[in-house]
Design an enzyme around this catalytic site. Sequence first.
Site, PDB file in Angstrom:
ATOM      1  N   CYS A  29       0.893  -1.159  -0.089  1.00  0.00           N
ATOM      2  CA  CYS A  29      -0.068  -0.113   0.125  1.00  0.00           C
ATOM      3  C   CYS A  29       0.886   1.312   0.040  1.00  0.00           C
ATOM      4  CB  CYS A  29      -0.913  -0.084   1.242  1.00  0.00           C
ATOM      5  SG  CYS A  29      -2.307   1.033   0.967  1.00  0.00           S
ATOM      6  N   HIS A  72      -3.664  -4.965  -0.312  1.00  0.00           N
ATOM      7  CA  HIS A  72      -3.267  -5.691   1.028  1.00  0.00           C
ATOM      8  C   HIS A  72      -3.225  -7.095   0.805  1.00  0.00           C
ATOM      9  CE1 HIS A  72      -2.906  -2.083   3.686  1.00  0.00           C
ATOM     10  NE2 HIS A  72      -3.774  -1.352   2.837  1.00  0.00           N
ATOM     11  N   GLU A 109      -2.138  -9.237   2.976  1.00  0.00           N
ATOM     12  CA  GLU A 109      -2.718  -9.469   4.295  1.00  0.00           C
ATOM     13  C   GLU A 109      -3.929  -9.266   4.732  1.00  0.00           C
ATOM     14  OE1 GLU A 109      -1.356  -6.562   3.589  1.00  0.00           O
ATOM     15  OE2 GLU A 109      -1.850  -5.347   5.338  1.00  0.00           O
TER      16      GLU A 109
END
Lengths: 215, 255
Positions: free
Chosen positions: A80, A194, A196
């Site tokens: 990001c 993202h 994650e």
Amino acid sequence: MKITVIDYGLSNLLSVQHAFRHFGAEVALVNTPEAVLAADALVLPGVGAFRDGMAGLARLGLIEAIQKKTAEGTPLLGICLGMQMLFDESEEFGTHRGLGLIPGRVVKIPDTDVDGAPQRVPHISWQPLYPAGGREDFSGTALAGVTPGQECYFIHSYEAKPAAEADRLAVTMYGGRPVCAAAMHGRVLGCQFHPEKSGPVGLSIIENYLKLCQA
Amino acid sequence: MKKKIRLIARLDVKDANLVKGIQLEGLRKLGDPNGFAREYYQQGIDELLYIDIVASLYNRNNLSDIVRKTVDEVYIPVCVGGGLRSVEDVRHILSMGADKVAINTAAIKRPELITEVAEAFGSQCMVLSIQAKRSRLWPGKWEAYYDNGRAHSGYDVIEWAKRGVALGAGEILLMSVDNEGLQRGMDLELIEAVTKAVNVPVICGGGVGCGDDIVDAAKAGADAVACAAVLHYKKETVPELKEEVLAGGVEVRRV
């Protein structure tokens, strides 16, 4: 495998740590140049403004350490804002210099779509990833586990424009225009989305990044 | 271009229990919020929204442990609201694993908080939560409520949404108090009015009873739709809702 996550005072760092530990990695949160220089593999996370992110890295004396390590071939994953900071400069709140690890700029997402209709900024959405930079698929990269068209979570108001088409690893579409979703230059990788926070598809990227770090 | 939405599970929490009411009243305890969160993640929900619904009354948010546990096994965005009053409160809940915060009461009492949070953590982190109720005094308008629908602010919802964005909110969480918990469809006029007034994404909630309600909300302008009762009471699963959304001509992440 040890993953060194750079902590420069911004954001939720728990999810990225959990994601790497999920695949058996040892994770260290660091904020000193010495720890960065000792790393086997780096992760640069981050949300918020470009200027504040770079100021955080500068304050901790991390900019040169990151540049030195990546020049030596240490893998780095930027996520990001961490991806945007890999580029030369950003126009967010005036022009600010980035880490200069991938040639290119970071610019504001237009507030109208390709047809001139208003579009939402920030862009917050799950969007499909498509191979770019002349690639047919993602094989041989950290995105190897992603089938083109699978979706990941994006939340951003600015987008990266790599200078070289070959550095563009993945694109997505927003408002009828291509947006750089992932960029790769040597062993430096940046994801605008993202991983994650992108469910099983995102976790496959974390897992593959780990494998590439070990290679 | 086909509209694409996010489907969000809204988990209202009171004393470590998932609860659900109707128009924010008559709360029923439904169980361990983490169990519900895990289930929805596995089913393919796009995002989670936790609200500590009594926090603003006690001036504290009790969701730290729940959020921490959630992000240990759930790899999607998590937004947290309820009782957050300062940049320090926000910093704490982000360090527990939240990605964004939804703020209502404290923003109404001190609107500068919106700017402070946006400057400290980025606009994308600052979700302005608005509880909208149709006004009896102002025909065709809505008033913003706070303290979980108990207190009225005197703010016109449309004006407040615009002001919140100008102050730095990167997203709006818009909930219709009138339709909440009834599962009879959403307040489409409200959704249309707010989504036309601002240029940031708007998460709409209150009244989802089936996939068609989500399709209607998306067509009225919603960028994301928050569901609660329809999922909590197992009336429909996430894949069932998504299938109906896709069949209705609206895009959503495929699972």
